[in-house]
Scaffold this active site. Structure first.
Site, PDB file in Angstrom:
ATOM      1  N   GLY A  77      24.079  78.647  54.293  1.00  0.00           N
ATOM      2  CA  GLY A  77      23.552  79.312  55.487  1.00  0.00           C
ATOM      3  C   GLY A  77      23.918  78.573  56.767  1.00  0.00           C
ATOM      4  O   GLY A  77      24.043  77.351  56.773  1.00  0.00           O
ATOM      5  N   ARG A 141      28.956  80.955  50.167  1.00  0.00           N
ATOM      6  CA  ARG A 141      28.061  80.365  49.167  1.00  0.00           C
ATOM      7  C   ARG A 141      28.716  80.200  47.793  1.00  0.00           C
ATOM      8  O   ARG A 141      28.013  80.074  46.792  1.00  0.00           O
ATOM      9  CB  ARG A 141      26.791  81.209  49.044  1.00  0.00           C
ATOM     10  N   ASP A 172      22.090  72.045  47.344  1.00  0.00           N
ATOM     11  CA  ASP A 172      22.984  72.507  46.272  1.00  0.00           C
ATOM     12  C   ASP A 172      24.446  72.175  46.581  1.00  0.00           C
ATOM     13  O   ASP A 172      25.188  71.720  45.714  1.00  0.00           O
ATOM     14  CB  ASP A 172      22.843  74.024  46.072  1.00  0.00           C
ATOM     15  N   LYS A 198      22.945  69.549  55.901  1.00  0.00           N
ATOM     16  CA  LYS A 198      22.715  70.724  56.735  1.00  0.00           C
ATOM     17  C   LYS A 198      21.665  71.623  56.114  1.00  0.00           C
ATOM     18  O   LYS A 198      21.663  71.775  54.903  1.00  0.00           O
ATOM     19  CB  LYS A 198      24.039  71.497  56.847  1.00  0.00           C
ATOM     20  N   THR A 199      20.795  72.191  56.841  1.00  0.00           N
ATOM     21  CA  THR A 199      19.981  73.357  56.501  1.00  0.00           C
ATOM     22  C   THR A 199      18.816  73.464  57.476  1.00  0.00           C
ATOM     23  O   THR A 199      18.125  72.469  57.731  1.00  0.00           O
ATOM     24  CB  THR A 199      19.432  73.395  55.049  1.00  0.00           C
ATOM     25  N   ASP A 201      16.237  74.833  56.808  1.00  0.00           N
ATOM     26  CA  ASP A 201      15.010  74.789  56.007  1.00  0.00           C
ATOM     27  C   ASP A 201      14.302  73.433  56.063  1.00  0.00           C
ATOM     28  O   ASP A 201      13.124  73.334  55.747  1.00  0.00           O
ATOM     29  CB  ASP A 201      15.309  75.119  54.534  1.00  0.00           C
TER      30      ASP A 201
HETATM   31  P1  FBP Z   1      21.000  76.911  53.320  1.00  0.00           P
HETATM   32  O1  FBP Z   1      20.010  76.245  52.425  1.00  0.00           O
HETATM   33  O2  FBP Z   1      22.300  77.180  52.705  1.00  0.00           O
HETATM   34  O3  FBP Z   1      21.126  76.158  54.610  1.00  0.00           O
HETATM   35  O4  FBP Z   1      20.427  78.326  53.738  1.00  0.00           O
HETATM   36  C1  FBP Z   1      19.101  78.478  54.060  1.00  0.00           C
HETATM   37  C2  FBP Z   1      18.739  79.873  54.457  1.00  0.00           C
HETATM   38  O5  FBP Z   1      18.856  80.044  55.841  1.00  0.00           O
HETATM   39  C3  FBP Z   1      17.334  80.180  53.952  1.00  0.00           C
HETATM   40  O6  FBP Z   1      16.382  79.822  54.906  1.00  0.00           O
HETATM   41  C4  FBP Z   1      17.400  81.636  53.615  1.00  0.00           C
HETATM   42  O7  FBP Z   1      16.543  81.970  52.563  1.00  0.00           O
HETATM   43  C5  FBP Z   1      18.819  81.826  53.172  1.00  0.00           C
HETATM   44  O8  FBP Z   1      19.564  80.853  53.817  1.00  0.00           O
HETATM   45  C6  FBP Z   1      19.347  83.188  53.503  1.00  0.00           C
HETATM   46  O9  FBP Z   1      20.610  83.301  52.959  1.00  0.00           O
HETATM   47  P2  FBP Z   1      21.701  84.350  53.417  1.00  0.00           P
HETATM   48  O10 FBP Z   1      22.337  83.805  54.632  1.00  0.00           O
HETATM   49  O11 FBP Z   1      22.643  84.354  52.272  1.00  0.00           O
HETATM   50  O12 FBP Z   1      21.006  85.638  53.681  1.00  0.00           O
END
Ligand code: FBP
Length: 549
Positions: A77, A141, A172, A198-199, A201
């Site tokens: 993400g 991803r 991951d 990175k994230t 979250d």
């Molecule tokens: P990462 O852990 O890869 O940084 O992504 C987090 C996130 O933003 C979550 O908060 C959310 O659930 C998910 O990605 C959404 O994924 P997508 O961009 O595939 O809709």
């Protein structure tokens, strides 16, 4: 590219660096490390990258480095600051040797295996300095987990003369980066792999990684929006706003936004799990607050809901764990079924009795959302599960009954919101702009020193940037064994909200007051130019974790 006035002004912002990265760097090696759990298994799986020391940078003599070609990948993400990691990496590599080159693999990890890339030159990088988004090279991803992928990637690296890869990702992706580092080292492939945390979250953090980048900016954007909504709620005095906030597992974003905005009710998934609460328990608590506020004629309010909530409600957790395993095991059969109802019937037959009951008690849309495709890591896509709507429905029903029994005399009208994508690509706050640039620069230094299997780390981040401590942390140090796709795998442990940690305790000490009274805070938009106390403040979570009062 058409640029906004802010973007033009931000291009000339020079991110702040720790003192140790401003000239020559001396590497100080700490003691050998251990994984946080399951040491024997993890050592066996990572014989070449296990046990390496933590590295800390200090100012040192300037050294001469050979030119090096490096590849960079954005994984998962979006998170504000990704472009600055790349800018910091580029500047760091050029500081090692001006003939070094940087290649960006396009569209995430699949760019490496499919040989889709572009060279990132100064002209390109300069356009993206201090901007949000991952659009410079895109993200994806795809999971790098098979030997064929590693070999293909190696062939593509060799063709470009690439001797090191930087993988910018969450828990991951950094786990996979470490597996790749181990494979390349064990086969003497001559390609180093460095990870970068990175994230939005905020769940990739530990003793050595104080925060993942993007969390700061995303929380500030969501808090601005929540503040605006609260001001609207307090002006119109007619709606309860149920706001779901991103963060696929941990509730760090919800907690940080609560600390910034003081809403009337915030659900913290980790607490729900710890107390073994059911959906009904949560609904009861929300309705109590609604009734209390209605007694003062305050028929309005805000409820913050963490995106990952559903996976933390005990009965839902076991249901989802079973669904994950079944969907991995029966993928082929499920693919042959055309309709969602057929899939639901098929799956229900395979579930244990308890889970089948929990599953059949769910409204149709939620039951359907739970068996939608998993992400490439085998996780439920929680951003698609509309818990905010589910809670509104349940609260409405409960209040109807209470009204009949003469226990509720107020009004209840609700609006639902989901804030996630709104914050992931915002222009990075000064904190994220500086932090990410420093992480990228740190990755360049680790590469120059020949390191592999490390994650770039920048600590002491509540001090001014010149006092930040840059270095490298062995990725294996953060690992434990967990079940993924039905199998035990070595993975970086996710950092959930600690109920005995200062951020949660501060929230818990205030929440009753925030529920009853209207004590909203309206943080307003991120400021990029102005006094330090307005522009450079880190998150409340980080400040509290580092001991601020
Ligand atoms: P990462 O852990 O890869 O940084 O992504 C987090 C996130 O933003 C979550 O908060 C959310 O659930 C998910 O990605 C959404 O994924 P997508 O961009 O595939 O809709």
């Amino acid at each position: 590219m058409i640029k906004s006035a802010l973007q033009i002004a931000r291009e000339s912002y020079q991110p702040k660096l720790p003192a140790s990265l401003k000239g020559g760097v001396k590497i100080v090696e700490g003691a050998k490390t251990q994984s946080i759990a399951d040491q024997e298994e993890i050592q066996q799986m990572f014989p070449n990258t296990y046990g390496m020391p933590v590295l800390t940078f200090e100012p040192g003599e300037k050294k001469v480095f050979p030119a090096i070609n490096v590849g960079v990948i954005l994984s998962g993400g979006q998170a504000p600051g990704g472009h600055n990691v790349i800018a910091g990496l580029f500047d760091g590599l050029k500081a090692l040797n001006s003939n070094s080159r940087l290649y960006g693999f396009l569209g995430g990890p699949s760019g490496l295996t499919d040989n889709k890339y572009m060279e990132l030159t100064k002209d390109i990088i300069d356009h993206y300095r201090n901007t949000g988004g991952f659009d410079i090279i895109g993200s994806g991803r795809t999971k790098l987990e098979k030997t064929e992928q590693y070999d293909k990637g190696l062939k593509n690296c060799k063709a470009l003369g690439i001797q090191a890869l930087v993988i910018i990702g969450g828990d991951d992706s950094n786990t996979n980066a470490c597996v790749l580092a181990e494979y390349y080292k064990s086969t003497n492939a001559g390609v180093q792999v460095i990870g970068c945390p990175k994230t939005i979250d905020g769940d990739l953090k530990n003793e050595m990684i104080e925060t993942s980048f993007g969390f700061d900016t995303a929380c500030k954007v969501y808090s601005e929006l929540i503040g605006n909504i609260q001001r609207d709620a307090n002006s119109a005095k007619k709606y309860w706003h149920f706001i779901k906030l991103m963060g696929r597992s941990a509730s760090h974003i919800g907690l940080e936004c609560a600390l910034q905005t003081q809403p009337n009710f915030t659900i913290i998934s980790e607490e729900v799990e710890e107390k073994g609460q059911t959906l009904e328990d949560i609904v009861d608590q929300i309705t109590e607050v609604i009734i209390e506020r209605s007694k003062n004629n305050e028929n309005f309010g805000t409820v913050l809901i963490p995106e990952g909530l559903i996976e933390f409600i005990p009965e839902m957790k076991s249901l989802i764990a079973e669904l994950n395993d079944l969907m991995a095991e029966h993928e082929e059969e499920l693919n042959t079924l055309d309709t969602i109802n057929e899939k639901r019937e098929y799956i229900t037959e395979e579930l244990t009795v308890g889970s089948a009951n929990a599953y059949s008690s769910l409204p149709d849309d939620i039951a359907n959302q739970l068996i939608m495709d998993r992400d490439p890591h085998g996780n439920v896509q929680v951003s698609k599960i509309e818990t905010e709507k589910l809670l509104i429905q349940m609260v409405e029903t409960k209040l109807k009954h209470l009204r009949k029994d003469g226990k509720f005399h107020g009004k209840f009208s609700a609006q639902n919101h989901f804030f996630g994508y709104e914050g992931r690509c915002a222009a990075p706050s000064n904190f994220d702009a500086d932090y990410t640039y420093s992480l990228g620069y740190t990755a360049a230094v680790l590469i120059g020193e020949g390191k592999t299997g490390y994650m770039a780390s920048v600590r002491n981040t509540t001090a001014t940037a010149d006092k930040w401590i840059a270095g490298g942390v062995p990725v294996t140090m953060m690992m434990n064994m967990e079940k993924r796709h039905g199998e035990m795998k070595p993975v970086i442990q996710k950092a959930l909200v600690k109920l005995d940690g200062a951020p949660f305790k501060t929230f818990a000490a205030n929440r009753e007051k925030w529920a009853k009274e209207t004590l909203y805070v309206y943080p307003g938009p991120i400021q990029y130019f102005g006094p330090t106390e307005v522009c450079d403040m880190p998150t409340k979570t980080l400040l509290l974790e580092k001991g601020a009062k």
